[in-house]
Design an enzyme around this catalytic site. Sequence first.
Site, PDB file in Angstrom:
ATOM      1  N   HIS A 231      -8.977  -0.421  -7.323  1.00 28.43           N
ATOM      2  CA  HIS A 231      -7.955   0.531  -7.781  1.00 28.43           C
ATOM      3  C   HIS A 231      -8.513   1.512  -8.824  1.00 28.43           C
ATOM      4  O   HIS A 231      -8.505   2.729  -8.654  1.00 28.43           O
ATOM      5  CB  HIS A 231      -6.786  -0.201  -8.451  1.00 28.43           C
ATOM      6  CG  HIS A 231      -6.109  -1.231  -7.624  1.00 28.43           C
ATOM      7  ND1 HIS A 231      -5.250  -0.933  -6.605  1.00 28.43           N
ATOM      8  CD2 HIS A 231      -6.137  -2.591  -7.689  1.00 28.43           C
ATOM      9  CE1 HIS A 231      -4.765  -2.049  -6.071  1.00 28.43           C
ATOM     10  NE2 HIS A 231      -5.293  -3.065  -6.715  1.00 28.43           N
TER      11      HIS A 231
HETATM   12  C1  BDR Z   1      -3.454  -1.886 -11.245  1.00 23.02           C
HETATM   13  O1  BDR Z   1      -2.970  -3.100 -11.823  1.00 23.02           O
HETATM   14  C2  BDR Z   1      -3.997  -3.776 -12.473  1.00 23.02           C
HETATM   15  O2  BDR Z   1      -3.973  -5.144 -12.204  1.00 23.02           O
HETATM   16  C3  BDR Z   1      -5.292  -3.104 -12.072  1.00 23.02           C
HETATM   17  O3  BDR Z   1      -6.210  -3.122 -13.149  1.00 23.02           O
HETATM   18  C4  BDR Z   1      -4.890  -1.720 -11.691  1.00 23.02           C
HETATM   19  O4  BDR Z   1      -4.963  -0.843 -12.784  1.00 23.02           O
HETATM   20  C5  BDR Z   1      -3.268  -1.965  -9.748  1.00 23.02           C
HETATM   21  O5  BDR Z   1      -1.910  -2.097  -9.442  1.00 23.02           O
END
Ligand code: BDR
Length: 304
Positions: A231
């Site tokens: 992500h």
């Molecule tokens: C986001 O949520 C977190 O767990 C990750 O670091 C990312 O920024 C993804 O939904």
Amino acid sequence: MIPLIIDCDPGIDDALALLIAAGSPEFQILGVTAVAGNRPVDITSMNACRILDAASREDIPVYSGCPRPLAYPQARCNSVHGEDGLGGAQMPTRRSPAPAHATQFIVQTLRDAPAGSITVVAVGPLTNLAMAEIMHPGILSRARSLLVMGGAAFCSGNITPSAEFNFYADPLAAHIVMQAGIEVKLFGLDVTSKAIMSTEWIASFQEMHSTCGTAARTMLDAYANRDPLLHDACPVAYLLDPALFSGESCSVAVSWQNGPSEGHTTVWRSDRRNKPFPANAVVFTDVDSVRMLSLVRQRIAQLP
Ligand code: BDR
Ligand code: CA
């Protein structure tokens, strides 16, 4: 060089985003700000110190920020990244965060630099950025560009059926930032769900015997079973190679009221009539994941 502030909640994919940025000569990282999100803010702040020190980037200051979302007394953390937020990767540090608050640093840096010169990447809940906007209305629109990992525009959520974690963790902050008058480059689950770490790619880190390569391998091994998506690396990869991504201009609103749709992203495509307000975001929906994985690995390979 791109002068950059990175606001984050490390977190394994945040750690990878920081490592890529730290290993890329295209960036001048002015500071890293931490926020409560994946873990409480004392842990995310120290994790940012650990990651930068592993990359031999003791020159980059870390500022600790907001410990809880705007509208709730306690942080909404998750357990995807393990208790320590780094999947057990050992990255010792001898420093602590700098004395100023993250929000102070963001405000001062954007205020002191010429308007339109600083890029801000935010990959955690948006509390620090919203606080900056509350303290100094209009401050975020002084940025050259604002890139956010958050939201689920045309797809389901990952923390509730309708919400992505960063927007759910502080929905009011997400609402404030999306309405701050700067076009947000939005890397939500629509695109990050396509940045899939393949098993072969993860295995390839076994050949990297450096400090950062070993840490990356431990983190990826821990993360792969739970959420094998890069992500937070997406906005950093975009800055290095925008052609990897495609998206469209949209009007985006975030539901911030308490209830089942809290943190939900509502999106009007630009060609839709009856949009409630003009386009405020570019919503990214696709990535060339093979090329992105190769870029991420190459940048981490350059680190000590
Ligand atoms: C986001 O949520 C977190 O767990 C990750 O670091 C990312 O920024 C993804 O939904
Ligand atoms: Ca994050």
